[in-house]
Design a protein around this motif. Sequence first.
Motif, mmCIF file in Angstrom:
data_model
loop_
_atom_site.group_PDB
_atom_site.id
_atom_site.type_symbol
_atom_site.label_atom_id
_atom_site.label_comp_id
_atom_site.label_asym_id
_atom_site.label_seq_id
_atom_site.Cartn_x
_atom_site.Cartn_y
_atom_site.Cartn_z
ATOM 1 N N LEU A 1 -58.752 -29.175 59.310
ATOM 2 C CA LEU A 1 -60.065 -28.792 59.814
ATOM 3 C C LEU A 1 -60.344 -29.379 61.199
ATOM 4 O O LEU A 1 -61.106 -28.802 61.973
ATOM 5 C CB LEU A 1 -61.138 -29.204 58.813
ATOM 6 C CG LEU A 1 -61.113 -28.354 57.539
ATOM 7 C CD1 LEU A 1 -61.984 -28.958 56.451
ATOM 8 C CD2 LEU A 1 -61.554 -26.921 57.831
ATOM 9 N N THR A 2 -59.697 -30.490 61.514
ATOM 10 C CA THR A 2 -59.797 -31.031 62.867
ATOM 11 C C THR A 2 -59.101 -30.102 63.862
ATOM 12 O O THR A 2 -59.659 -29.768 64.919
ATOM 13 C CB THR A 2 -59.175 -32.432 62.938
ATOM 14 O OG1 THR A 2 -59.835 -33.295 62.003
ATOM 15 C CG2 THR A 2 -59.312 -33.022 64.333
ATOM 16 N N GLN A 3 -57.887 -29.674 63.518
ATOM 17 C CA GLN A 3 -57.153 -28.752 64.396
ATOM 18 C C GLN A 3 -57.878 -27.415 64.515
ATOM 19 O O GLN A 3 -57.946 -26.827 65.600
ATOM 20 C CB GLN A 3 -55.744 -28.527 63.836
ATOM 21 C CG GLN A 3 -54.856 -29.758 63.877
ATOM 22 C CD GLN A 3 -53.510 -29.502 63.203
ATOM 23 O OE1 GLN A 3 -52.915 -28.434 63.385
ATOM 24 N NE2 GLN A 3 -53.040 -30.454 62.437
ATOM 25 N N TYR A 4 -58.395 -26.952 63.408
ATOM 26 C CA TYR A 4 -59.161 -25.696 63.418
ATOM 27 C C TYR A 4 -60.348 -25.802 64.377
ATOM 28 O O TYR A 4 -60.583 -24.911 65.199
ATOM 29 C CB TYR A 4 -59.643 -25.386 62.005
ATOM 30 C CG TYR A 4 -60.708 -24.311 61.914
ATOM 31 C CD1 TYR A 4 -60.370 -22.965 61.917
ATOM 32 C CD2 TYR A 4 -62.065 -24.651 61.805
ATOM 33 C CE1 TYR A 4 -61.343 -21.970 61.824
ATOM 34 C CE2 TYR A 4 -63.038 -23.669 61.712
ATOM 35 C CZ TYR A 4 -62.681 -22.339 61.731
ATOM 36 O OH TYR A 4 -63.642 -21.365 61.642
ATOM 37 N N GLY A 5 -61.092 -26.895 64.273
ATOM 38 C CA GLY A 5 -62.251 -27.082 65.135
ATOM 39 C C GLY A 5 -61.883 -27.102 66.608
ATOM 40 O O GLY A 5 -62.575 -26.512 67.446
ATOM 41 N N GLU A 6 -60.782 -27.760 66.924
ATOM 42 C CA GLU A 6 -60.333 -27.831 68.319
ATOM 43 C C GLU A 6 -60.036 -26.439 68.866
ATOM 44 O O GLU A 6 -60.481 -26.066 69.954
ATOM 45 C CB GLU A 6 -59.076 -28.703 68.407
ATOM 46 C CG GLU A 6 -58.433 -28.727 69.775
ATOM 47 C CD GLU A 6 -58.742 -29.982 70.567
ATOM 48 O OE1 GLU A 6 -58.482 -29.967 71.776
ATOM 49 O OE2 GLU A 6 -59.236 -30.961 69.995
ATOM 50 N N ARG A 7 -59.282 -25.658 68.102
ATOM 51 C CA ARG A 7 -58.886 -24.327 68.565
ATOM 52 C C ARG A 7 -60.071 -23.369 68.582
ATOM 53 O O ARG A 7 -60.200 -22.548 69.504
ATOM 54 C CB ARG A 7 -57.756 -23.794 67.684
ATOM 55 C CG ARG A 7 -56.488 -24.626 67.831
ATOM 56 C CD ARG A 7 -55.400 -24.253 66.868
ATOM 57 N NE ARG A 7 -54.309 -25.221 66.941
ATOM 58 C CZ ARG A 7 -53.196 -25.174 66.211
ATOM 59 N NH1 ARG A 7 -53.032 -24.171 65.354
ATOM 60 N NH2 ARG A 7 -52.269 -26.092 66.340
ATOM 61 N N LEU A 8 -60.918 -23.476 67.576
ATOM 62 C CA LEU A 8 -62.115 -22.639 67.573
ATOM 63 C C LEU A 8 -63.030 -23.007 68.738
ATOM 64 O O LEU A 8 -63.659 -22.132 69.339
ATOM 65 C CB LEU A 8 -62.864 -22.801 66.246
ATOM 66 C CG LEU A 8 -64.034 -21.834 66.031
ATOM 67 C CD1 LEU A 8 -63.533 -20.405 65.892
ATOM 68 C CD2 LEU A 8 -64.849 -22.238 64.807
ATOM 69 N N GLY A 9 -63.077 -24.291 69.064
ATOM 70 C CA GLY A 9 -63.894 -24.734 70.189
ATOM 71 C C GLY A 9 -63.439 -24.133 71.508
ATOM 72 O O GLY A 9 -64.263 -23.743 72.343
ATOM 73 N N VAL A 10 -62.130 -24.054 71.693
ATOM 74 C CA VAL A 10 -61.603 -23.438 72.912
ATOM 75 C C VAL A 10 -61.970 -21.952 72.945
ATOM 76 O O VAL A 10 -62.412 -21.432 73.973
ATOM 77 C CB VAL A 10 -60.074 -23.633 73.003
ATOM 78 C CG1 VAL A 10 -59.490 -22.810 74.151
ATOM 79 C CG2 VAL A 10 -59.738 -25.111 73.204
#
Length: 336
Positions: A205-214
């Motif tokens: 979910l951390t990686q997901y958030g990073e990519r979704l943020g971009v």
Amino acid sequence: MTVVGPFGLSVRDQALEADVQAGLAAVEEGLLEATKSEVPFITEAAQHLVRAGGKRFRPLLVMLAAQFGDPYAPGIVPSAVVVELTHLATLYHDDVMDEADVRRGVPSANSRWDNSVAVLTGDFLFARASHILADLGPEAVRVQAEAFERLVTGQILETAGPRDGRDPVDHYMDVLGGKTGSLIAVAGRFGAMMSGADETVVDVLTQYGERLGVAFQLADDVLDIASDSRESGKTPGTDLREGIPTMPVLRLHERVERLGLAEDIALSELLASDLTDDARHAEALARLRVHPALDQARRDTVRYAEDARATLAPLPECDAKAALVELCDAVVHRAG
């Protein structure tokens, strides 16, 4: 099918909808409480953007991530308040740097008062976020501190520009990972972490958030060009006026280098001119709105949203995961 949160996100499970709605309502109360001061003027300034509304994108992500553990754990709502307060604080500072007049459909703090009030109010919000964070434990403090360092680094990189020989698009993606992806990654991390989810889930979910943020910021880049102030809640073409090269502009420059078309060169030269002139700014905005570079920026948004969706593959199938997948679609939809 019901609707909850930003972008008309649909949630099919009634229990999940109730949890998310209750969590977001509690966050709203927490934001108002955290922005109160014994000095009435500080309260007014600190609550200026809170009361203007907003998508509450980051708190929503905290609530959905918490579904992979105990969604009623005591640290979830405070951590969502911390993330949103931090985000709000950066908006006060951003509007000073961008000389923005409008934010969330209301006058920006710097235009309503002045730059000093806006900067100091942002600092006040950072302080209040830190106060709440201290009660969430040293690991939460460390996570937030690292993200905040990345956020500031991304902003500095944007201001400094790419070093000699660095691909401008690669540089810009580093900027976005820092100034936007880092805090949205924290939202996913805090939700999972505070709920007691498995460490593997926390990492996903951390990686997901990073990519979704971009993807979210790339969509904002498109909206800054393609929308009007009624849709976006802020003055269109703000980045253009300030000479900030967002993805549509970077894709235009790439096209100039690759094809050397006269009309592309002319538009690039217009963008490099003094766009504080209203007529010139309006012309640049109109021409970029119908340029292929804007479509390329939309495709970039789709690609990063798809990367975010792919990151979710290891998670168990459930309504919360379906909502996270739909959030990727919603971000893309914002960019048209």
